[in-house]
Enzyme design. Structure first.
Site, PDB file in Angstrom:
ATOM      1  N   GLU A  12       0.848  -1.114  -0.077  1.00  0.00           N
ATOM      2  CA  GLU A  12      -0.113   0.000   0.009  1.00  0.00           C
ATOM      3  C   GLU A  12       0.856   1.304  -0.180  1.00  0.00           C
ATOM      4  O   GLU A  12       0.640   2.238   0.860  1.00  0.00           O
ATOM      5  CB  GLU A  12      -0.953  -0.074   1.219  1.00  0.00           C
ATOM      6  CG  GLU A  12      -1.809  -1.284   1.137  1.00  0.00           C
ATOM      7  CD  GLU A  12      -3.027  -0.971   2.119  1.00  0.00           C
ATOM      8  OE1 GLU A  12      -2.781  -0.306   3.373  1.00  0.00           O
ATOM      9  OE2 GLU A  12      -3.955  -1.709   1.874  1.00  0.00           O
ATOM     10  N   GLU A  40      -6.736  -7.791  -1.316  1.00  0.00           N
ATOM     11  CA  GLU A  40      -7.332  -7.566   0.209  1.00  0.00           C
ATOM     12  C   GLU A  40      -8.770  -7.377  -0.159  1.00  0.00           C
ATOM     13  O   GLU A  40      -9.131  -6.191  -0.241  1.00  0.00           O
ATOM     14  CB  GLU A  40      -6.727  -6.747   0.924  1.00  0.00           C
ATOM     15  CG  GLU A  40      -5.288  -7.056   1.464  1.00  0.00           C
ATOM     16  CD  GLU A  40      -4.694  -6.004   2.663  1.00  0.00           C
ATOM     17  OE1 GLU A  40      -5.756  -5.117   3.308  1.00  0.00           O
ATOM     18  OE2 GLU A  40      -3.536  -6.089   2.996  1.00  0.00           O
TER      19      GLU A  40
END
Length: 887
Positions: A198, A269
């Site tokens: 991320e 995710e």
């Protein structure tokens, strides 16, 4: 006549071109597969990953090896496989493997190789997320704390010291995995890797240095030529051949897609719930919402979804990030203890089944889209020249159902739902209609372990004056170095008698400003109080009246951490602990204790240094019985291992805040006094794996408690089960997707009886001993809390008892004839059932054998179905080849 002949020739040419176009993609893929079928490794295109020459739809789940114990791994992996996953995803946790620079640890819960090999034995793939930064609500985001003290280091940017240590770590881990032949290119299960995590969230903070770092990280892993693709999640500008992937709840709507058309659409995710921090109320993400999101993603060319988390697990010891609870992602399909949390587990298993029935169309078909109404649409895939077709009918209206017409048929879609039609004709699954069973978790007091607990106690000494000459309090992360949550700060102030207030009601106030996370304050050895921040606002100000005396007054502050930070930029520059202190209310005015005072510091507690939580260390201090329950007190007792085989937890009722050990092993941080907005602790039960306990001898329980006046008598041990099983099925739901199979291009019933059934199954080794609730009518509520409506069939309970009592599993046909019901003809009726399961009595080996046979029957049915589907695929390939030759 001539013009007619020319017309016919034109038609034939047009048909020929269409057929050629229809076969083009298949021919290309067939040729590619024929070339690659003997080649090991993973490639990809814009449709999917291609593993050892074979296209796959991937259903993956995150399972973190340090958050469970090695004896739990086989069961968790097997439940994931039965839940129709074909891939397990895990982070690699740098800080557990290299807790001290150059000293590596791969034992016990940290045995990464063993974990991956167990997954391989079950026939599943593996995705590794290497970091170096992982976040994961894990202490320091997985980065070793010693990195903070490397000279001139800046994390996650184009910084030579950080890159040097990162490269050493990356090569160490990948070298071990390569040596063990665990990559798909070597015949192993690892098909995909992720570097960094991320990064888009911090990219702007690092500017050009960040861009250079990301390119460096990508080049590092690609240069090792391991035969697998690499991804970066939440990284739209992933460099080189790195695939950009999505994280979030609704990637089918929020993800713009891969950066290149020759890359597959991957979802790394899919958050199955929300992680919790101390002070949070209970949160849960509905099964229907997850199923909707997964169906949407696959309908829009997605080929890989990963559930984060699939098994939540436990943050043992002090491994959680700041303020994060010891229990992690408890509302995942497998809860903290590894038990199936239904209906989430079952409903997602069913969506995987439905998608598998669509596999051929999704991987070989051409996508189509059609708007059916203001809130409705269809996305479908057709294979030219064949009958292969799969459709996803969507109703995006969140309040009202809708009826749509597709290919000449009418379909009713519940509000915000997707119906899956693997043949574009037959609804086998709807995301809003759950036919999977439900379960309720019970915590049953263990009388054997909880009976007669007698605690000894040992209280920490409060230092009044420590050596030190700094003019400001030291930084708490630096002082503790992740060896402890605690560090003492001391300073002194000399007060003249005429400076003390003499007016009635006027008090002196001690004010301490802290950057977090908590503080416990003493003045002249007397406890004054405590204060803490929160996950959202870590800093706080402690203000309380204190009794000062003429002469020297000693102020002692215990700075307390709840973990290191796990996210954001410049993590190495984060600070915590007391930053300023002053006395308010003196006649001479406010006295600042950080301008002229000297501060002393001491990291850790005396009990920690002597390891009083171990059998040997506990002999180094003097324990007393029935003493005053002061703050900063260690409590010790012995307990018997709870009866039976059920999972064990300790319920910390009556306690405040602190740490727990069993037989010297850290169970985790507890915090009962930090109440959520509902007035309850965020977490009350704390998991004790049975492998932490002794089979014959008594176990030593040690608790460090920060707060005074706790109620040790309220502590108890509990056995955890999911023996309350429920069903909640409306009569207009489709039959379970498990009753459908593919036969060539067609979807056909697996059974003659395709009526909708309520299916109930006890945990292994248990049978239904009572029907606690049954209503065919208009019941309301959820499993564990059903309420009877006004239209319940009078024979509801009688029918269910006849079908289910004494059995390990049962099914009830959900229709009015079953219950001889003629009430309330104008409503859609629901069957709600709640049963209690208990361990079967009698021959235990026989019951285990019966359970195994039942499981084998299920597996044989599934394997038979998959074998037939493979045969069907082979026949399709032969048919395609014949068509091409004929053509």
């Amino acid at each position: 006549m001539k013009s007619r002949t020319i017309y016919l020739i034109g038609i034939l040419l047009l048909i020929s071109l269409c057929l050629k176009a229809g076969y083009a993609k298949e021919e290309k893929d067939d040729d590619e597969n024929n070339k690659k079928k003997n080649k090991k490794g993973v490639t990809y295109d814009g449709t999917s990953l291609i593993i050892n020459g074979k296209r796959e739809l991937l259903y993956s789940g995150s399972v973190h090896y340090p958050r469970s114990t090695p004896d739990m791994w086989p069961s968790i992996i097997e439940k994931a496989r039965v839940g129709r996953l074909n891939t397990i995803q895990t982070y690699v946790f740098w800080n557990v493997h290299e807790p001290e620079q150059g000293k590596w640890d791969f034992k016990g819960r940290f045995d990464l190789v063993k974990f991956i090999k167990l997954i391989h034995e079950k026939g599943l793939y593996v995705t590794i997320r290497l970091g170096p930064f992982i976040q994961a609500e894990w202490n320091h985001g997985g980065l070793p704390v010693w990195l903070r003290e490397v000279p001139d280091v800046y994390f996650r940017t184009d910084n030579e010291p950080f890159k040097e240590h990162t490269e050493r770590y990356v090569r160490k881990i990948l070298g071990i995995l390569k040596e063990e032949k665990l990559f798909a290119s070597q015949g192993g299960p690892i098909i995909l890797g992720q570097i960094e995590n991320e990064y888009n969230a911090v990219r702007l903070a690092y500017k050009e240095n960040g861009e250079r770092y990301i390119k460096w990280a990508a080049n590092l892993v690609e240069s090792m030529n391991l035969g697998i693709p690499w991804v970066m999640c939440k990284q739209d500008n992933a460099p080189g051949n790195i695939i950009n992937a999505c994280n979030g709840r609704h990637c089918g709507d929020t993800f713009p897609g891969p950066k290149r058309p020759d890359m597959p659409s991957l979802w790394t995710e899919n958050w199955t719930t929300q992680f919790r921090v101390f002070g949070d109320p209970t949160t849960n993400r509905r099964s229907e919402d997850i199923a909707f999101a997964v169906s949407r993603f696959f309908s829009k060319n997605g080929s890989h979804v990963n559930y984060y988390m699939y098994h939540g697990g436990t943050n043992f010891g002090r491994t959680s990030a700041h303020f994060v609870t010891t229990r992690y992602y408890d509302h995942a399909p497998l809860d903290e203890y590894g038990m199936e949390k239904d209906p989430k587990y079952g409903h997602l298993k069913h969506v995987h089944r439905a998608l598998e029935l669509c596999k051929k169309a999704l991987l070989w078909g051409h996508p189509r889209f059609q708007k059916l109404g203001p809130d409705t649409e269809v996305r479908y895939y057709e294979q030219p020249g064949t009958n292969v077709c799969a459709a996803f009918l969507a109703n995006n209206n969140t309040r009202e159902p809708n009826t749509v017409k597709f290919k000449g048929q009418k379909f009713v879609l519940p509000s915000r739902s997707i119906s899956i039609l693997p043949d574009c004709k037959t609804v086998v699954y709807n995301t809003a209609q759950i036919v999977a069973q439900h379960s309720w978790r019970n915590f049953v007091k263990s009388e054997k372990s909880s009976k007669g607990l007698k605690f000894d106690m040992y209280s920490e000494n409060v230092p009044s004056k420590l050596e030190g000459d700094t003019l400001i309090p030291g930084e708490l992360y630096y002082l503790t170095k992740d060896k402890t949550d605690y560090a003492w700060y001391t300073t002194s102030i000399k007060i003249k008698e005429d400076d003390l207030p003499d007016k009635k009601g006027v008090k002196t106030i001690l004010r301490v400003a802290s950057l977090g996370h908590a503080a416990i304050v003493y003045v002249n050895g007397e406890y004054v109080g405590n204060k803490h921040g929160s996950h959202e606002m870590k800093s706080f100000v402690f203000k309380k009246p204190v009794k000062l005396k003429p002469g020297d007054n000693h102020i002692s502050i215990l700075g307390v951490l709840t973990g290191f930070p796990d996210s954001g930029s410049y993590m190495e520059k984060r600070f915590a602990g007391p930053r300023g202190a002053s006395i308010i209310g003196l006649k001479s005015g406010e006295r600042d204790l950080t301008e002229n005072n000297h501060w002393g510091h001491l990291a850790g507690l005396e009990g920690e240094k002597k390891e009083v939580y171990t059998e040997q260390g506990s002999k180094k201090v003097k324990w007393v019985k029935n003493g005053e329950r002061k703050p900063l007190t260690w409590y010790k007792t012995y307990f018997e291992t709870p009866e039976g085989e059920n999972t064990v937890a300790i319920r910390m009722n009556g306690m405040g805040k602190g740490l727990i050990w069993v037989n010297g092993i850290g169970i985790g941080r507890y915090w009962m006094s930090f109440l959520s907005p509902t007035g309850q602790p965020t977490q009350s039960e704390y998991h004790i794996p049975r492998t932490f306990m002794k089979k014959k001898e008594k176990n030593m329980l040690v608790i460090f408690e920060e707060e005074p006046g706790v109620k040790l008598e309220a502590i108890d041990f509990v056995l955890v089960n999911r023996d309350t099983i429920c069903s909640f099925v409306e009569e207009n739901y489709p039959a379970s997707v498990k009753y459908w199979k593919r036969q060539g291009p067609n979807i056909v019933p697996r059974n003659k009886d395709m009526r909708l059934k309520s299916l109930i199954k006890c945990p292994p080794g248990k049978q239904i001993v009572s029907v606690e609730f049954a209503s065919f009518g208009d019941p309301t509520g959820t499993c564990g809390n059903f309420t009877m409506g006004k239209c319940s069939a009078s024979k509801s309970k009688e029918v269910v008892e006849k079908k289910c009592l004494g059995k390990s599993r049962c099914s009830i046909v959900v229709e009015r004839e079953t219950f001889e019901d003629k009430k309330c003809q104008d409503i859609v009726k629901t069957l709600a059932v709640q049963v209690k399961c208990e361990k079967k009595q009698g021959n235990e080996q026989k019951h285990k054998r019966e359970d195994a046979e039942e499981e084998d029957d299920d597996e044989e049915e599934e394997e038979e179905e998959e074998e037939k589907e493979r045969e069907g695929n082979n026949q399709d390939l032969k048919d395609r080849e014949k068509r091409k030759q004929d053509h």
